[in-house]
Design a protein around this motif. Structure first.
Motif, PDB file in Angstrom:
ATOM      1  N   LYS A  50       0.831  -1.220   0.000  1.00  0.00           N
ATOM      2  CA  LYS A  50       0.000   0.000   0.000  1.00  0.00           C
ATOM      3  C   LYS A  50       0.854   1.254   0.000  1.00  0.00           C
ATOM      4  O   LYS A  50       0.614   2.206  -0.766  1.00  0.00           O
ATOM      5  N   SER A  51       1.827   1.250   0.881  1.00  0.00           N
ATOM      6  CA  SER A  51       2.698   2.441   0.935  1.00  0.00           C
ATOM      7  C   SER A  51       3.454   2.621  -0.384  1.00  0.00           C
ATOM      8  O   SER A  51       3.639   3.749  -0.871  1.00  0.00           O
ATOM      9  N   TYR A  52       3.846   1.491  -0.967  1.00  0.00           N
ATOM     10  CA  TYR A  52       4.543   1.570  -2.261  1.00  0.00           C
ATOM     11  C   TYR A  52       3.643   2.157  -3.331  1.00  0.00           C
ATOM     12  O   TYR A  52       4.060   2.985  -4.150  1.00  0.00           O
ATOM     13  N   ILE A  53       2.372   1.734  -3.328  1.00  0.00           N
ATOM     14  CA  ILE A  53       1.442   2.258  -4.340  1.00  0.00           C
ATOM     15  C   ILE A  53       1.238   3.766  -4.159  1.00  0.00           C
ATOM     16  O   ILE A  53       1.205   4.517  -5.140  1.00  0.00           O
ATOM     17  N   CYS A  54       1.140   4.174  -2.870  1.00  0.00           N
ATOM     18  CA  CYS A  54       0.992   5.627  -2.622  1.00  0.00           C
ATOM     19  C   CYS A  54       2.180   6.392  -3.170  1.00  0.00           C
ATOM     20  O   CYS A  54       2.034   7.411  -3.863  1.00  0.00           O
ATOM     21  N   ASN A  55       3.371   5.888  -2.854  1.00  0.00           N
ATOM     22  CA  ASN A  55       4.570   6.573  -3.353  1.00  0.00           C
ATOM     23  C   ASN A  55       4.634   6.555  -4.878  1.00  0.00           C
ATOM     24  O   ASN A  55       5.050   7.530  -5.511  1.00  0.00           O
ATOM     25  N   ALA A  56       4.194   5.422  -5.473  1.00  0.00           N
ATOM     26  CA  ALA A  56       4.239   5.317  -6.931  1.00  0.00           C
ATOM     27  C   ALA A  56       3.302   6.325  -7.577  1.00  0.00           C
ATOM     28  O   ALA A  56       3.653   6.988  -8.572  1.00  0.00           O
ATOM     29  N   VAL A  57       2.087   6.435  -7.015  1.00  0.00           N
ATOM     30  CA  VAL A  57       1.135   7.401  -7.592  1.00  0.00           C
ATOM     31  C   VAL A  57       1.678   8.821  -7.475  1.00  0.00           C
ATOM     32  O   VAL A  57       1.614   9.625  -8.432  1.00  0.00           O
ATOM     33  N   VAL A  58       2.229   9.131  -6.308  1.00  0.00           N
ATOM     34  CA  VAL A  58       2.782  10.477  -6.132  1.00  0.00           C
ATOM     35  C   VAL A  58       3.932  10.728  -7.115  1.00  0.00           C
ATOM     36  O   VAL A  58       4.034  11.797  -7.728  1.00  0.00           O
ATOM     37  N   ALA A  59       4.791   9.701  -7.298  1.00  0.00           N
ATOM     38  CA  ALA A  59       5.929   9.877  -8.208  1.00  0.00           C
ATOM     39  C   ALA A  59       5.460  10.041  -9.644  1.00  0.00           C
ATOM     40  O   ALA A  59       5.991  10.871 -10.411  1.00  0.00           O
ATOM     41  N   VAL A  60       4.427   9.250 -10.028  1.00  0.00           N
ATOM     42  CA  VAL A  60       3.919   9.359 -11.405  1.00  0.00           C
ATOM     43  C   VAL A  60       3.328  10.745 -11.637  1.00  0.00           C
ATOM     44  O   VAL A  60       3.567  11.380 -12.688  1.00  0.00           O
ATOM     45  N   ILE A  61       2.549  11.223 -10.652  1.00  0.00           N
ATOM     46  CA  ILE A  61       1.963  12.570 -10.800  1.00  0.00           C
ATOM     47  C   ILE A  61       3.059  13.623 -10.877  1.00  0.00           C
ATOM     48  O   ILE A  61       2.992  14.580 -11.673  1.00  0.00           O
ATOM     49  N   ASP A  62       4.097  13.409 -10.064  1.00  0.00           N
ATOM     50  CA  ASP A  62       5.212  14.352 -10.084  1.00  0.00           C
ATOM     51  C   ASP A  62       5.910  14.377 -11.449  1.00  0.00           C
ATOM     52  O   ASP A  62       6.192  15.444 -12.022  1.00  0.00           O
ATOM     53  N   HIS A  63       6.149  13.197 -11.976  1.00  0.00           N
ATOM     54  CA  HIS A  63       6.789  13.129 -13.293  1.00  0.00           C
ATOM     55  C   HIS A  63       5.895  13.739 -14.373  1.00  0.00           C
ATOM     56  O   HIS A  63       6.374  14.439 -15.273  1.00  0.00           O
ATOM     57  N   LEU A  64       4.595  13.448 -14.281  1.00  0.00           N
ATOM     58  CA  LEU A  64       3.678  14.027 -15.278  1.00  0.00           C
ATOM     59  C   LEU A  64       3.664  15.556 -15.200  1.00  0.00           C
ATOM     60  O   LEU A  64       3.636  16.239 -16.236  1.00  0.00           O
ATOM     61  N   GLY A  65       3.673  16.072 -13.976  1.00  0.00           N
ATOM     62  CA  GLY A  65       3.723  17.523 -13.829  1.00  0.00           C
ATOM     63  C   GLY A  65       4.981  18.113 -14.420  1.00  0.00           C
ATOM     64  O   GLY A  65       4.953  19.151 -15.087  1.00  0.00           O
ATOM     65  N   THR A  66       6.087  17.426 -14.191  1.00  0.00           N
ATOM     66  CA  THR A  66       7.351  17.913 -14.752  1.00  0.00           C
ATOM     67  C   THR A  66       7.319  17.926 -16.275  1.00  0.00           C
ATOM     68  O   THR A  66       7.687  18.910 -16.926  1.00  0.00           O
ATOM     69  N   VAL A  67       6.827  16.807 -16.834  1.00  0.00           N
ATOM     70  CA  VAL A  67       6.775  16.715 -18.302  1.00  0.00           C
ATOM     71  C   VAL A  67       5.846  17.773 -18.874  1.00  0.00           C
ATOM     72  O   VAL A  67       6.177  18.467 -19.861  1.00  0.00           O
ATOM     73  N   SER A  68       4.674  17.920 -18.254  1.00  0.00           N
ATOM     74  CA  SER A  68       3.715  18.895 -18.793  1.00  0.00           C
ATOM     75  C   SER A  68       4.238  20.323 -18.668  1.00  0.00           C
ATOM     76  O   SER A  68       4.075  21.139 -19.581  1.00  0.00           O
ATOM     77  N   SER A  69       4.877  20.626 -17.530  1.00  0.00           N
ATOM     78  CA  SER A  69       5.403  21.991 -17.371  1.00  0.00           C
ATOM     79  C   SER A  69       6.515  22.274 -18.370  1.00  0.00           C
ATOM     80  O   SER A  69       6.592  23.368 -18.948  1.00  0.00           O
ATOM     81  N   LYS A  70       7.348  21.280 -18.618  1.00  0.00           N
ATOM     82  CA  LYS A  70       8.436  21.504 -19.585  1.00  0.00           C
ATOM     83  C   LYS A  70       7.886  21.674 -20.998  1.00  0.00           C
ATOM     84  O   LYS A  70       8.353  22.531 -21.758  1.00  0.00           O
TER      85      LYS A  70
END
Lengths: 88, 268
Positions: free
Chosen positions: B89-109
């Motif tokens: 569960k904790s891994y999934i939470c971290n994974a979702v946060v990391a994916v959202i973070d990466h998506l935000g980075t890609v979209s902002s760039k």
């Protein structure tokens, strides 16, 4: 025996209650995750739409620039092939 | 196969907290390195490009698949399923946060790359500048052509209906006269006159043509038109010639009187 049976019934009931609570926690976690994934999917759809529109506008600008450049090239070539216009 | 070992190739991705008490549990192969690097890139010296961020996001997909496989195997193999479940569960939470973070980075760039297209504006300005210069050249050429057309007097032609009958008659007489006249001198006289236009001779014209009139006079044959046209300077010529002759006569007459008086004095 009756006490043991009552104790076993209470323990099983407690275990069932704990299991039900854990199950509800798991369901809540899954629903939160699915909700976040749906939000992520919506964001991706909106991002795709805005990116497509921006790329389309950019493509349109580049097309207009290309047309302007072609017109300018034709005008300059016609002026260079007919220099008498500028040598009067 | 551990997800952490799968993510060993990417530096800086082992920042996730591994689940405690899970010997085979998956360690989060991703932290918020992309967002932190993205935020650092905005103020840093080496900005991470859009391609790099997109590559990280694509690599995240394979890592998530491997982590899911690891979690499933660990859950089936171990006796402490509760512990594995919590770590997953904790891994999934971290994974979702990391994916959202990466998506935000890609979209902002991507957003920055699309917004910071100043080359298009510069190219538009250059093209407008070139068009303005070309338009100026065309206007200059057109003005030069207009000046050339205005200066060309032979190109001016009037329609017949706008010419009066007297002007037409004069034109016909001029044409007939020019055909009848001497082929050399009248052509010289009429060459500078536009057809149908009346020419008024000026004193400097008369002075320049006096000598010619004397030479032409014999060959002219008493043409009344030519005499009428050259009457003014011919009269001046005669007047000048007569004046000179009169002065000569006057001078000779005065000298005769003086010689007669001298003779009479001598005789006396």
């Amino acid at each position: 025996m009756a006490r043991a049976g009552q104790g076993g019934g209470m323990g099983s009931a407690v275990n069932v209650g704990i299991a039900v609570q854990a199950d509800w926690e798991n369901r809540e976690f899954i629903s939160n995750i699915s909700l976040n994934v749906r939000r992520l999917f919506d964001f991706l759809l909106r991002f795709e739409a805005t990116t497509k529109s921006k790329l389309a506008s950019l493509n349109e600008k580049l097309d207009s620039l290309e047309r302007k450049l072609e017109v300018l090239e034709v005008q300059v070539s016609s002026a260079t092939t007919n220099p008498s216009v500028f040598n009067n | 196969m551990d997800a952490g070992s799968a993510g060993d190739g990417e530096a800086g991705r082992q920042e996730g907290t591994p689940p405690s008490g899970a010997p085979t549990g998956p360690a989060a192969p991703f932290g918020r390195s992309s967002s932190s690097s993205g935020l650092g890139a905005k103020g840093g010296a080496a900005p991470q490009s859009f391609d790099g961020a997109l590559r990280e996001l694509k690599d995240l997909q394979s890592q998530l698949h491997q982590a899911a496989d690891c979690c499933e195997k660990a859950f089936l193999a171990t006796e402490e399923k509760r512990l594995i479940l919590d770590s997953t569960k904790s891994y999934i939470c971290n994974a979702v946060v990391a994916v959202i973070d990466h998506l935000g980075t890609v979209s902002s760039k991507l957003e920055h790359q699309l917004e910071d297209k100043t080359e298009i504006m510069q190219t538009e300005q250059k093209i407008s500048f070139l068009k303005q210069r070309l338009l100026t050249c065309e206007q200059y050429a057109i003005s030069l052509q207009l000046l050339a057309v205005r200066a060309d007097a032979g190109a001016v032609q009037y329609h017949r209906r706008y010419l009066s009958q007297s002007t037409e008659r004069n034109n016909q007489e001029n044409v007939a006269k020019s055909s009848r006249d001497d082929p050399e001198e009248p052509l010289k006289l009429n060459s500078t006159v536009a057809p149908g236009a009346t020419r008024t001779l000026k004193p400097y014209d008369a002075e320049s043509t006096i000598g010619r009139e004397h030479a032409v006079a014999g060959a002219d044959g008493g043409n009344p038109a030519s005499t009428a046209r050259s009457f003014s300077f011919r009269a001046e010529d005669v007047h000048v010639a007569a004046g000179g002759h009169h002065k000569k006569k006057k001078g000779s007459h005065g000298s005769n009187i003086m010689s007669f008086l001298k003779r009479s004095k001598r005789h006396a």
